[in-house]
Design an enzyme around this catalytic site. Structure first.
Site, PDB file in Angstrom:
ATOM      1  N   SER A  55       0.852  -1.188   0.000  1.00 57.53           N
ATOM      2  CA  SER A  55       0.000   0.000   0.000  1.00 57.53           C
ATOM      3  C   SER A  55       0.886   1.235   0.000  1.00 57.53           C
ATOM      4  CB  SER A  55      -0.882  -0.002   1.252  1.00 57.53           C
ATOM      5  OG  SER A  55      -1.516   1.241   1.458  1.00 57.53           O
ATOM      6  N   TYR A  57      -2.785  -1.106  10.090  1.00 54.93           N
ATOM      7  CA  TYR A  57      -2.729  -1.295   8.639  1.00 54.93           C
ATOM      8  C   TYR A  57      -1.313  -1.063   8.113  1.00 54.93           C
ATOM      9  CZ  TYR A  57      -4.300  -1.069   3.771  1.00 54.93           C
ATOM     10  OH  TYR A  57      -4.478  -1.303   2.432  1.00 54.93           O
TER      11      TYR A  57
END
Length: 269
Positions: free
Chosen positions: A141, A154
């Site tokens: 990401s 995350y």
């Protein structure tokens, strides 16, 4: 890398980036084993891919289930005989700061986002070694490059995917298996709206966080899928998806500790 008549396994293929990448591969003649915990989503992607003239199978798979992942290569081999590409794309999100996110939610996210990548790679590596030109594609990401507040869980998982991928690439040098790590920026998927909410978080706080995150998610998944597949064809070790991901990577290199202060100033402007 020529994708025609290759076989790709893709997790999280029922929607978003997984679905878009699968269809971009199908347009190039790549056959597909499509896995998702949402079997209906995987089936819908498979039907669309089949209409493009490739062999595509749908499989229900929870990447957090050790036994299911261990058995999955045999299921794929029965359907497709071989595997040339493994794309570890399945992922989830949990909103909130480290102190807000409980241990169970943190562990749940890591089981899917990181340990799922590791166990899928372990399960399929023997099959990939049997290919004359194979690739592992792990989706990290933009938050595997920079670490905004409120994304401790995350970011931890996506940095772990990045580190695992980079080490694995070096370990597989000299073999027929290459490794790409993908860093998508703001792609318009449902990950923000589907994110778990920590116990005790206020409703207005949740709404603000989702609204702010949704603003960042601008790129159509179809565009992201094309960028990823072009990166695979070029055997890129690192695939940055979107101008925001490219800018974040550059800023982190220039100011590895102070980049967030620079970003805050830019956002105020």
């Amino acid at each position: 890398m020529k994708l025609s008549n290759r076989v790709a396994v893709i997790t999280g293929a029922g929607s978003g980036i997984g679905r878009a990448t699968a269809l971009a591969m199908a347009r190039r003649g790549c056959h597909l084993a499509l896995a998702d915990i949402n079997e209906a989503g995987a089936q819908a992607t498979a039907q669309t891919a089949q209409a493009l003239g490739v062999r595509a199978t749908a499989h229900r798979l929870d990447v957090a289930d050790r036994a299911a992942v261990a058995a999955f290569p045999q299921e794929v081999r029965q359907a497709h005989e071989r595997v040339d590409i493994l794309m570890n794309n399945a992922g989830v999100a949990v909103g909130g700061t480290f102190e807000q996110v409980g241990a169970d939610d943190f562990d749940w996210l890591m089981e899917i986002n990181f340990h799922g990548v590791v166990r899928m790679t372990r399960a399929f590596l023997p099959l990939l070694h049997g290919s004359d030109d194979a690739r592992i594609v792990n989706v990290s990401s933009i938050f595997g490059i920079i670490t905004p507040p409120g994304q401790a869980a995350y970011s931890a998982s996506k940095f772990a995917v990045r580190g695992f991928s980079n080490a694995l690439r070096l370990e597989l040098e000299g073999s027929t298996v290459g490794v790409s790590v993908v860093h998508p920026g703001g792609v318009a998927t449902s990950i923000a709206t589907n994110a778990r909410v920590p116990t005790g978080a206020h409703g207005d706080e949740i709404a603000r966080g989702r609204k702010a995150m949704q603003k960042m998610l601008r790129m159509p998944p179809e565009q992201a899928g094309e960028i990823i597949v072009r990166g695979i064809e070029k055997r890129q070790a690192r695939i940055l998806v979107g101008s925001d991901a490219k800018a974040a990577a550059l800023l982190e290199r220039l100011a590895p500790v102070g980049y967030w202060n620079l970003l805050k100033k830019a956002m105020k402007r």
